[in-house]
Design a protein around this motif. Structure first.
Motif, PDB file in Angstrom:
ATOM      1  N   LEU A 144     -28.818 143.101  68.582  1.00  0.00           N
ATOM      2  CA  LEU A 144     -27.504 142.748  69.128  1.00  0.00           C
ATOM      3  C   LEU A 144     -27.063 141.432  68.498  1.00  0.00           C
ATOM      4  N   VAL A 145     -25.906 141.448  67.867  1.00  0.00           N
ATOM      5  CA  VAL A 145     -25.393 140.270  67.165  1.00  0.00           C
ATOM      6  C   VAL A 145     -24.014 139.942  67.705  1.00  0.00           C
ATOM      7  N   ASP A 146     -23.805 138.660  68.030  1.00  0.00           N
ATOM      8  CA  ASP A 146     -22.503 138.190  68.515  1.00  0.00           C
ATOM      9  C   ASP A 146     -21.787 137.485  67.374  1.00  0.00           C
ATOM     10  N   ARG A 147     -20.784 138.141  66.808  1.00  0.00           N
ATOM     11  CA  ARG A 147     -20.071 137.577  65.670  1.00  0.00           C
ATOM     12  C   ARG A 147     -19.172 136.407  66.067  1.00  0.00           C
ATOM     13  N   LEU A 311     -21.913 153.643  73.147  1.00  0.00           N
ATOM     14  CA  LEU A 311     -22.095 152.419  73.928  1.00  0.00           C
ATOM     15  C   LEU A 311     -21.430 151.213  73.286  1.00  0.00           C
ATOM     16  N   GLN A 312     -21.161 151.262  71.999  1.00  0.00           N
ATOM     17  CA  GLN A 312     -20.552 150.126  71.310  1.00  0.00           C
ATOM     18  C   GLN A 312     -19.222 149.732  71.942  1.00  0.00           C
ATOM     19  N   ALA A 313     -18.464 150.710  72.384  1.00  0.00           N
ATOM     20  CA  ALA A 313     -17.151 150.417  72.970  1.00  0.00           C
ATOM     21  C   ALA A 313     -17.258 149.681  74.296  1.00  0.00           C
ATOM     22  N   SER A 314     -18.414 149.758  74.971  1.00  0.00           N
ATOM     23  CA  SER A 314     -18.580 149.107  76.268  1.00  0.00           C
ATOM     24  C   SER A 314     -19.151 147.704  76.170  1.00  0.00           C
ATOM     25  N   LEU A 315     -19.493 147.249  74.985  1.00  0.00           N
ATOM     26  CA  LEU A 315     -20.040 145.901  74.823  1.00  0.00           C
ATOM     27  C   LEU A 315     -18.918 144.870  74.806  1.00  0.00           C
ATOM     28  N   PRO A 317     -16.397 141.919  73.531  1.00  0.00           N
ATOM     29  CA  PRO A 317     -15.793 141.749  72.197  1.00  0.00           C
ATOM     30  C   PRO A 317     -16.646 140.828  71.318  1.00  0.00           C
ATOM     31  N   GLY A 318     -16.844 141.250  70.095  1.00  0.00           N
ATOM     32  CA  GLY A 318     -17.621 140.462  69.156  1.00  0.00           C
ATOM     33  C   GLY A 318     -19.093 140.819  69.080  1.00  0.00           C
TER      34      GLY A 318
END
Length: 472
Positions: A144-147, A311-315, A317-318
């Motif tokens: 999991l990476v927070d841009r 699941l990506q859409a539920s994380l 933003p970023g």
């Protein structure tokens, strides 16, 4: 016997073609359902028992947890080796079973004996079985990476533990989702020993007070106005202020001493013994997907990828899910390599038949026999529970050479017989049953020799098939 079988097959061509079609359909069915993997699973049938005993030294864990577990597991039916390892706060016991033991039968037997030894373990020790997987079950890993930099390591780990982990466990054939990296958030109570001594409060009373304050209680029901009302007391601690208001003692003057008066309450990370890092850019949280034993790795990885895309859409933003390890590429390359080698064999056989025999149709004999032989191999593999991996696919690729040699020898002998007949009967045309008779004679002439030569090659692999277990 082989010659009679060849002549019978020529006389009953329709039955042979029908049997060939049935075997082909059966082979395609087995091919579609044979598990695909890259690495052969050579691990033993084993069950892992992990016992958590927080805060205890390895020697204490060895004496009070590992030793009782290992001595009890020695009597498990079918167990051949029991290994125990003690670490700080954790104990691992590996129970290895005889080859051929059903994994889930072994797990049920271990669980049965684990219930017997539970009373001999310390009250704070909690034992559980490891996932129903093997040493090669690690098929996929992500990070999991927070841009945008809005989520810290604790928040990323919380997303992994309380959202992604539970969702990915619903994917078929996934045995475990192990969390890696990040920081586990926890409520921390930092006691002030001077204030505790000033109020005469022992450490045990603080622990008991927190335990009593963090629980719920249910009562009976009250009937009022022809309606029932359930009595329920909710007492879970949900914030730092809730912890600060936990009462400890009441002084002689009637003043209540609360937890916030003698301790500092904060949210901090759990103590950890390792970190997760990605591409030299700092710490990252993520998860490891462990596949259930004996399942199709390629299908499981595809299902995990599809679930992660959802699941990506539920994380937040970023936050992105970055693949770190994906075995599907290796599996696809292994299958692609076998297909490419098979096409190479087809091309070589066609060229050889055309150059030396000047008869392109003869190449179809070998070209048809190769895929039929491979499909029959997959029938046996499917019913024996052998998955398609680098080792089994490599064996098929090696066997292709022997099959091609036999087909080329039989084709060449058939051409020699046809040339001999044409030399003895100049000007006549060979067709119908007479042609089949010549073909049958040529096949019966070399068929037994080819059969026994291939049988000798097959028998040379028997020592490989008799290998079992591992030397220790």
């Amino acid at each position: 016997m082989i010659a009679r079988l060849i002549r019978w097959s020529i006389a009953n061509r329709f039955l042979v073609l029908l049997a060939t079609l049935m075997l082909s359909a059966w082979g395609v069915y087995s091919l579609q359902r044979t598990p695909l993997d890259a690495l052969p699973d050579l691990s033993d049938v084993q069950v892992i028992i992990r016992t958590s005993y927080p805060g205890q030294a390895p020697q204490l864990v060895e004496n009070q947890v590992t030793y009782p577990l290992t001595t009890t597991m020695l009597s498990v039916p079918g167990a051949k080796t029991v290994r125990g390892y003690s670490f700080f706060g954790d104990s691992f016991v590996y129970v290895l079973f005889e080859d051929g033991t059903d994994l889930y039968w072994a797990r049920s037997r271990v669980l049965e004996y684990l219930n017997q030894v539970q009373s001999r373990l310390p009250p704070g020790a909690k034992a559980s079985l490891g996932p129903d997987a093997t040493g090669v079950g690690w098929i996929y890993q992500y990070a999991l990476v927070d841009r945008r930099g809005t989520q810290d390591a604790g928040q990323l780990r919380a997303l992994q533990d309380w959202f992604l982990k539970f969702e990915l466990k619903t994917v078929p054939n996934v045995a475990e989702v192990a969390s890696v990296g990040g920081m586990v958030r926890q409520y921390q109570v930092v006691l002030d020993p001077d204030k505790l001594a000033a109020h005469g409060i022992p450490h045990t009373r603080v622990v008991e007070a927190i335990q009593r304050a963090n629980q719920e209680a249910g009562g009976s029901v009250l009937e009022l106005g022809e309606a029932e009302y359930m009595v329920r007391a909710s007492g879970y601690l949900q914030s730092l202020d809730d912890f600060r208001q936990v009462p400890l003692v009441t002084t002689e003057a009637g003043v209540s001493v609360r937890l916030g008066d003698v301790a500092r309450i904060q949210i901090g990370p759990e103590m950890r013994r390792g970190i997760g890092e990605l591409d030299g850019e700092g710490e990252a949280a993520g998860g490891v997907i462990v596949m259930r034993s004996g399942k199709n790795a390629l299908e499981t990885i595809a299902a995990v990828k599809a679930k992660l895309r959802t699941l990506q859409a539920s994380l937040p933003p970023g936050v992105e899910i970055v693949p770190v390890y994906d075995r599907s590429g290796l599996i696809e390359r292994a299958v692609e390599n076998l297909g490419f080698k098979l096409l190479e064999e087809f091309a070589v056989v066609a060229v050889v038949c055309f150059v030396f025999l000047f008869h392109l149709r003869s190449a179809f004999v070998a070209i048809v026999s190769l895929p039929l032989g491979i499909l029959m191999a997959f029938i046996v593999m499917h019913h024996q529970g052998v998955n398609a991996n680098i080792m089994s696919l490599g064996g098929i690729a090696i066997a292709i050479g022997a099959m091609v040699d036999a087909a080329v020898v039989m084709i060449e002998n058939a051409h020699k017989h046809l040339e001999h007949w044409a030399h003895e009967h100049p000007g006549q045309t060979l067709d119908g049953e007479a042609r089949w008779r010549v073909i049958g004679d040529s096949a019966a002439e070399v068929g037994p020799a080819l059969f026994f030569s291939l049988l000798i090659i097959t028998l040379s692999f028997i020592p490989v098939f008799t290998l079992e277990a591992q030397r220790t």
